[in-house]
Scaffold this motif. Structure first.
Motif, short mmCIF file in Angstrom:
data_model
loop_
_atom_site.label_atom_id
_atom_site.label_comp_id
_atom_site.label_asym_id
_atom_site.label_seq_id
_atom_site.Cartn_x
_atom_site.Cartn_y
_atom_site.Cartn_z
N THR A 154 64.54 47.42 25.76
CA THR A 154 65.29 47.16 24.74
C THR A 154 65.97 45.72 24.83
OG1 THR A 154 65.61 49.63 24.57
CG2 THR A 154 67.33 48.36 23.55
N LYS A 155 66.26 45.05 23.75
CA LYS A 155 67.07 43.95 23.75
C LYS A 155 68.62 44.28 23.61
CE LYS A 155 63.71 41.33 21.07
NZ LYS A 155 63.24 40.85 19.86
N PRO A 156 69.41 43.54 24.34
CA PRO A 156 69.09 42.17 25.01
C PRO A 156 68.49 42.57 26.16
CG PRO A 156 71.52 42.79 25.06
CD PRO A 156 70.79 43.80 24.26
N LEU A 157 67.48 41.64 26.62
CA LEU A 157 66.65 42.06 27.97
C LEU A 157 67.03 41.14 28.79
CD1 LEU A 157 64.00 43.22 28.65
CD2 LEU A 157 62.78 41.26 28.04
N GLN A 158 67.17 41.73 29.99
CA GLN A 158 67.71 40.80 31.45
C GLN A 158 66.47 40.41 32.23
OE1 GLN A 158 70.87 40.13 32.32
NE2 GLN A 158 71.28 41.40 30.12
N ALA A 159 66.10 39.29 32.51
CA ALA A 159 64.83 38.69 33.19
C ALA A 159 64.62 39.70 34.26
CB ALA A 159 65.04 37.50 33.63
N HIS A 160 65.54 40.23 34.78
CA HIS A 160 64.99 41.08 36.08
C HIS A 160 64.38 42.41 35.75
CE1 HIS A 160 67.86 44.14 35.81
NE2 HIS A 160 68.79 43.24 35.43
N GLN A 161 64.60 42.67 34.43
CA GLN A 161 64.06 43.85 34.02
C GLN A 161 62.42 43.85 33.76
OE1 GLN A 161 66.77 44.30 30.40
NE2 GLN A 161 66.42 46.57 31.12
N LEU A 162 62.28 42.65 33.13
CA LEU A 162 60.96 42.47 32.82
C LEU A 162 60.01 41.95 33.94
CD1 LEU A 162 58.97 41.26 30.50
CD2 LEU A 162 59.50 39.07 30.49
N ILE A 163 60.61 41.21 34.71
CA ILE A 163 59.86 40.76 35.99
C ILE A 163 59.51 42.43 36.85
CG2 ILE A 163 60.23 39.76 38.50
CD1 ILE A 163 61.96 37.55 37.00
N SER A 164 60.51 43.17 36.93
CA SER A 164 60.42 44.36 37.64
C SER A 164 59.07 45.21 36.81
CB SER A 164 61.70 45.21 37.76
OG SER A 164 61.43 46.44 38.15
N THR A 165 59.34 44.95 35.49
CA THR A 165 58.10 46.07 34.85
C THR A 165 56.73 45.35 35.05
OG1 THR A 165 59.82 46.73 33.34
CG2 THR A 165 57.64 46.86 32.64
N ILE A 166 56.80 44.02 34.81
CA ILE A 166 55.42 43.38 34.89
C ILE A 166 54.77 43.57 36.35
CG2 ILE A 166 54.11 41.31 34.89
CD1 ILE A 166 55.97 40.43 32.52
N SER A 167 55.81 43.24 37.29
CA SER A 167 55.26 43.61 38.71
C SER A 167 54.85 44.90 39.17
CB SER A 167 56.43 42.98 39.64
OG SER A 167 56.84 41.73 39.39
N GLY A 168 55.42 45.85 38.47
CA GLY A 168 55.15 47.16 38.78
C GLY A 168 53.75 47.57 38.19
N LEU A 169 53.57 47.08 36.84
CA LEU A 169 52.38 47.29 35.97
C LEU A 169 50.94 46.79 36.62
CD1 LEU A 169 53.85 47.44 32.39
CD2 LEU A 169 52.86 49.39 33.63
N LEU A 170 51.41 45.47 37.28
CA LEU A 170 50.12 44.59 37.79
C LEU A 170 50.04 44.89 39.08
CD1 LEU A 170 50.48 41.45 35.34
CD2 LEU A 170 49.09 43.55 35.08
N ASN A 171 50.95 45.55 39.88
CA ASN A 171 50.96 46.00 41.24
C ASN A 171 51.18 44.40 42.01
OD1 ASN A 171 50.59 48.52 41.33
ND2 ASN A 171 48.27 48.05 40.71
N LEU A 172 52.05 43.74 41.39
CA LEU A 172 52.30 42.41 42.09
C LEU A 172 53.60 42.47 43.26
CD1 LEU A 172 52.23 40.12 38.77
CD2 LEU A 172 50.48 40.46 40.31
N ALA A 173 54.09 43.66 43.26
CA ALA A 173 55.21 43.80 44.08
C ALA A 173 54.76 43.79 45.57
CB ALA A 173 56.09 45.21 43.98
#
Length: 126
Positions: free
Chosen positions: A107-126
């Motif tokens: 949900t907007k307003p979006l914090q950068a760390h939310q997006l980074i965390s979500t993408i990292s988790g989905l793509l197993n980048l963590a």
């Protein structure tokens, strides 16, 4: 050599596309394509394989609900991760997006760390 992940950002706001692209550069090696509406996004989905698609809900030509549906029906991108970014919406609409195939609804307003965390988790980048 590290393989680049491929991302598609679909949003009618150029400022939001730029912010999302900046967030992706903080995660790692991404090749980023952009589309200014759902129709343009659908055209790109038909010809290019993506690891993640980040899309808005309210856009001209084709909205985020229909774009998610088309992505899941596509041969090339049915298995990609889909992140939907939206203004606050009712729980029923969030559930519909997930039922259509969205992996995450932010949900907007979006914090950068939310997006980074979500993408990292989905793509197993963590």
């Amino acid at each position: 050599m590290i393989q680049q992940s491929r991302a598609l950002i679909v949003d009618d706001s150029i400022n939001m596309r730029k912010l999302l692209q900046l967030a992706l550069t903080n995660i790692g090696s991404f090749k980023v394509d952009e589309a200014s509406d759902g129709g343009e996004g659908l055209d790109k989905i038909k010809t290019t394989r993506y690891d993640v698609v980040i899309t808005d809900v309210q856009m001209p030509v084709l909205d985020g609900f229909n774009l998610v549906k088309h992505i899941r029906e596509s041969t090339l991108n049915r298995d990609c991760s889909i992140i939907v970014i939206t203004v606050p919406i009712p729980d029923e609409q969030r559930q519909e997006l997930v039922a259509l195939g969205a992996n995450a609804v932010l949900t907007k307003p979006l914090q950068a760390h939310q997006l980074i965390s979500t993408i990292s988790g989905l793509l197993n980048l963590a």
